[in-house]
Each structure stands twice: as structure tokens, then as C-alpha cells.
Design a protein around this motif. Structure first.
Motif, short mmCIF file in Angstrom:
data_model
loop_
_atom_site.label_atom_id
_atom_site.label_comp_id
_atom_site.label_asym_id
_atom_site.label_seq_id
_atom_site.Cartn_x
_atom_site.Cartn_y
_atom_site.Cartn_z
N PRO A 15 0.78 -1.24 0.00
CA PRO A 15 0.00 0.00 0.00
C PRO A 15 0.81 1.29 0.00
O PRO A 15 0.24 2.35 -0.13
CB PRO A 15 -0.84 -0.12 1.27
CG PRO A 15 -0.08 -1.01 2.16
CD PRO A 15 0.66 -1.95 1.25
N TRP B 295 -0.52 6.68 -5.62
CA TRP B 295 -1.51 5.95 -6.41
C TRP B 295 -2.28 6.91 -7.29
O TRP B 295 -2.43 8.09 -6.98
CB TRP B 295 -2.49 5.23 -5.47
CG TRP B 295 -1.86 4.06 -4.79
CD1 TRP B 295 -1.06 4.08 -3.68
CD2 TRP B 295 -1.97 2.70 -5.17
NE1 TRP B 295 -0.66 2.81 -3.35
CE2 TRP B 295 -1.21 1.94 -4.26
CE3 TRP B 295 -2.63 2.04 -6.19
CZ2 TRP B 295 -1.10 0.56 -4.33
CZ3 TRP B 295 -2.53 0.66 -6.28
CH2 TRP B 295 -1.76 -0.06 -5.35
N PRO C 287 -2.13 6.05 -0.11
CA PRO C 287 -2.98 4.85 0.03
C PRO C 287 -4.23 5.09 0.87
O PRO C 287 -5.31 4.64 0.51
CB PRO C 287 -2.07 3.82 0.69
CG PRO C 287 -0.69 4.25 0.31
CD PRO C 287 -0.74 5.75 0.25
N ALA D 121 -8.15 4.56 -0.33
CA ALA D 121 -9.15 3.77 0.40
C ALA D 121 -10.36 4.63 0.77
O ALA D 121 -11.50 4.19 0.67
CB ALA D 121 -8.52 3.15 1.65
N ALA E 202 -12.61 5.08 -2.13
CA ALA E 202 -13.40 3.88 -2.36
C ALA E 202 -14.60 3.83 -1.43
O ALA E 202 -15.72 3.57 -1.84
CB ALA E 202 -12.53 2.63 -2.19
N ALA F 251 -9.38 -2.14 -9.45
CA ALA F 251 -9.24 -1.93 -8.00
C ALA F 251 -9.39 -3.24 -7.22
O ALA F 251 -8.72 -3.45 -6.21
CB ALA F 251 -10.25 -0.89 -7.52
N LEU G 203 -7.11 -3.02 -0.80
CA LEU G 203 -8.16 -2.05 -1.12
C LEU G 203 -9.56 -2.69 -1.13
O LEU G 203 -10.56 -2.01 -0.94
CB LEU G 203 -7.85 -1.42 -2.49
CG LEU G 203 -8.71 -0.25 -2.95
CD1 LEU G 203 -8.68 0.90 -1.93
CD2 LEU G 203 -8.22 0.24 -4.31
N SER H 267 -12.50 -1.78 1.24
CA SER H 267 -13.01 -0.42 1.13
C SER H 267 -13.94 -0.23 -0.06
O SER H 267 -14.65 0.78 -0.14
CB SER H 267 -11.84 0.57 0.99
OG SER H 267 -10.97 0.46 2.08
#
Length: 128
Positions: free
Chosen positions: A42, A46, A61, A65, A68, A90, A96, A99
Motif C-alpha cells: 500500500p 496511487w 494509500p 481507500a 473507495a 481496483a 483495497l 473499502s
């Protein structure tokens, strides 16, 4: 190897062509595994394509999350970790998954034929 020979259906693939095809498949599988292993960590920056098909990033990270959880991305959303070579859905990022708003443990649906094409893996998505 036997599968490739059988699937050639007698179209005349030589043994060398079968061997070359198998090596290409093996290399592709190995590359995919490396991308997924790197994405499993993580840390790092990203990028993602949100539900509105807008590129977002770089994000940490925890911000990915949070996006999401807030519904900005889902199992089929494309994500990219800086330093990797490919975008992945994803759902393919194990840390991930909890989430993501879709049903837990469900595999991602097949990509839509008319869906967004993720940017090339060598660069983050360009703002449109």
C-alpha cells in the motif's frame, strides 16, 4: 504446451512456433504477477480513474481507500501505483478490497466494451 498444440487445430504451427507462443504466455503471466505483487504493497503514490471517468492522483494509500469508501471508485475502477508498469482493476489490489463499495468477495464484472481506456502504464493519467 499440449494445449497450444491442440488449439492449433492442425493449422500447421511448427513446434518452434508453439514453443515461442508458450514462452510469450509465460512471460505475460509473470509480468502480470509482478504488477499485482507490487500493487499489493500500500505504500507509494496511487492514481485512479473515478466513477466519472476522471483521472485522479497522485494520492496516498489512505486517500485511495477513503475514495473507495465514499464511492468515488468501485471494483472495476482502474488504479495505478507509481513505479508499477500496468493499471489494474481496483479489486485486484488486496488491501483495497474491503473499502470497495461493491459486494465483498465478488470478482469484478467483465470490463464494458464501451468503457474508458486506462491511460498507458508508463505515465499517470492525463487530465482531460
Amino acid at each position: 504446451n499440449e494445449l497450444l498444440k491442440a488449439s492449433s487445430g492442425g493449422v500447421g504451427m511448427t513446434e518452434q512456433e508453439v514453443k515461442d507462443a508458450q514462452e510469450a504466455l509465460d512471460a505475460s503471466a509473470e509480468e502480470t504477477q509482478q504488477v499485482l505483487e507490487e500493487a499489493a504493497r500500500p505504500d507509494g503514490d496511487w492514481f485512479y480513474v473515478d466513477c466519472g471517468e476522471q483521472p485522479v492522483g497522485p494520492v496516498a494509500p489512505d486517500a485511495l481507500a477513503a475514495a473507495a469508501v465514499q464511492g468515488a471508485l468501485h471494483q472495476e475502477s482502474w488504479v495505478f501505483k507509481d513505479g508499477t508498469e500496468a493499471w489494474v482493476p481496483a479489486y485486484d489490489v488486496p488491501w483495497l478490497r474491503p473499502s470497495l463499495p461493491d459486494a465483498p468477495g465478488a470478482p469484478p464484472a467483465a470490463p464494458r466494451q464501451d468503457g474508458p481506456t486506462p491511460p498507458p502504464p508508463s505515465s499517470p493519467p492525463a487530465a482531460s
